[in-house]
Design a protein around this motif. Sequence first.
Motif, PDB file in Angstrom:
ATOM      1  N   TRP A  74      62.456  63.794  71.792  1.00 56.09           N
ATOM      2  CA  TRP A  74      63.886  63.549  71.593  1.00 56.09           C
ATOM      3  C   TRP A  74      64.378  64.053  70.239  1.00 56.09           C
ATOM      4  O   TRP A  74      65.501  64.528  70.117  1.00 56.09           O
ATOM      5  N   SER A 108      68.108  66.016  69.618  1.00 58.69           N
ATOM      6  CA  SER A 108      69.154  65.054  69.969  1.00 58.69           C
ATOM      7  C   SER A 108      70.095  64.753  68.802  1.00 58.69           C
ATOM      8  O   SER A 108      71.158  64.173  68.997  1.00 58.69           O
ATOM      9  N   ASN A 114      67.121  58.351  74.598  1.00 57.07           N
ATOM     10  CA  ASN A 114      67.368  58.229  73.175  1.00 57.07           C
ATOM     11  C   ASN A 114      68.871  58.046  72.980  1.00 57.07           C
ATOM     12  O   ASN A 114      69.681  58.762  73.591  1.00 57.07           O
TER      13      ASN A 114
END
Length: 582
Positions: free
Chosen positions: A184, A188, A214
């Motif tokens: 993630w 992200s 996430n």
Amino acid sequence: MNILIQVFFGRQSVITLCATSRLLLNYREPYRSEILDYLFKPNFGASLHILKVEVGGDGQTTDGTEPSHMHFKQEGADYRRGYEWWLMKEAKKRNPNIKLIGLPWSFPGWLGPGRTDPYENITMTALYVVSWILGAKKHHKLDIDYIGIWNEKDPQQNYIKTLRKMLNHKKLHRVKIVANDHNWAPISVFWEVDSQLTHTFDVIGVHYTANQSNAKALESKKKLWSTEDCNNFKEETGRGFWARNLNQNYVIGQITATIAWNLVSSYYPQLVFERDGLMTAKEPWSGHYSVEAPIWITAHTTQFAEPGWRYLKTVGLLKNGGSYVALTDGLGNLTIIIETMLLLYLTIVFPFSFQITDGTISLQLGLDELYTLTTITTGHKGWHPTPPESQPFPIKFKDDFNVGDQCFSAAPHFADQAGVFEYHTNDNDMEEHTFTFRQMLTQRPISWGEDADQTISIIGDHNWKDIKITCDVYMETAMTGGIFIAARVKNPGKLFQRAQGVFFWILANGTYEVTSDLGNAGIMVERWHTLTLVISDTSAYGILNSTHIWTTSMKPFPKNGWAAIGTRGYEAGQFDNFYVDA
């Protein structure tokens, strides 16, 4: 890298490949087409919606290497190499609507000589990847729908932006970018610190999410995919694991796509992650294959929800374990998938009829079962005649490589583990060896994993013990190392740094070497030599051009293993008239 179940706002099924389908192409008909039907034919078996393939980069990618379309900077691209083109075309033949994803695992060494990453010149690397997409269209009439960055490596922001720019420049605006096929972080949060980056990619891809997403990724409003997951069929709990993931990745993590590694276990037994495919097809010499539970688990979703279907809010976890999801096409069709996986067993219940009383459905669920309730009536459990019985690899095998120019560049049954071995045509001054098998790489690739410092291609049966191997070999002018044949080979693939076996080398300096013995044999480069390796019980000996030159004890070495050929170091070398008698 082989298959996925995937949803864009709705549900889709995808598979990922990385050198795991090597033996599939070698199946004869009708068995090869039958296997492909179970994977790709709509409303028949797994009915996959997306196929994710490796952008071959010459490096080791778990169970072997896949060739690059451009081994060297100075050479023209060759889009005949590798089996992924063939596989994508076979998938499209069965399902014209199937989506195609490409992802590099490794890169040819010229993109960053001596480096461990391909970002020395991000423009050159982006051009290389885009050339693969353009070649797919020009030479194979294949439209690539998605392209990834680099398998299980942290993404490089400038490279992603450059790749998007290069795709647009080549009028490939429709090709979407998946980033980052790892974890993630940091992708992200990139969109928060780089306003330009957020418009360049479309999907956040994460491996082995354990159903979790996430918060930052969810805020990004990007599609969240589990771009590599595993069905773990070889484990007792594996079938239940796959059924749970297909539902719970969305129920818990709002992850709308789940990609299973790998498509089909079509690589030699005893290589790493054996039987991790949706089905098993590892015996092209016999025609035997196995259609296993993950095919039908996948079908519970893929046959009853097409790409573009949407999840309803009616999703959740069951009180006593398991989960349920509901999807619709917005046109009045509804599919509900329920899994109650807890322990070791699995009963697959395909669409069934049930009673409705006063507008309420009452359904009693069993433990460790999978159900589909649907308005779709086209679902079908496909069937082909029982394939031939399993047989070991033939104990006598010969390949003279006299096939000339082939669409697929590698010889049947040879599985490259380091380096790339291809059919090769020599000039007329080698009349007895016009067509040969050549190790092509002269530079170590930029690898995803751990490549050996010498090249090797294995063949045969991991259980071979007593054996005779004969092969003509040719060391080319630039060689500084040597060339070998080998037997009882253990730990190839990503473990080849720790490989064991009996290796019979002849070296460019005129000597030979084998295990604990070496000597001067008057060997010359630019000459064909015949090597023979014979192993019987606990001893072995070698013959060079009809002359017995060494004998050694076998006590310290493996009791069984594959046959193999290769070169010492990344050097071009040729092989011909390969023969095994086991």
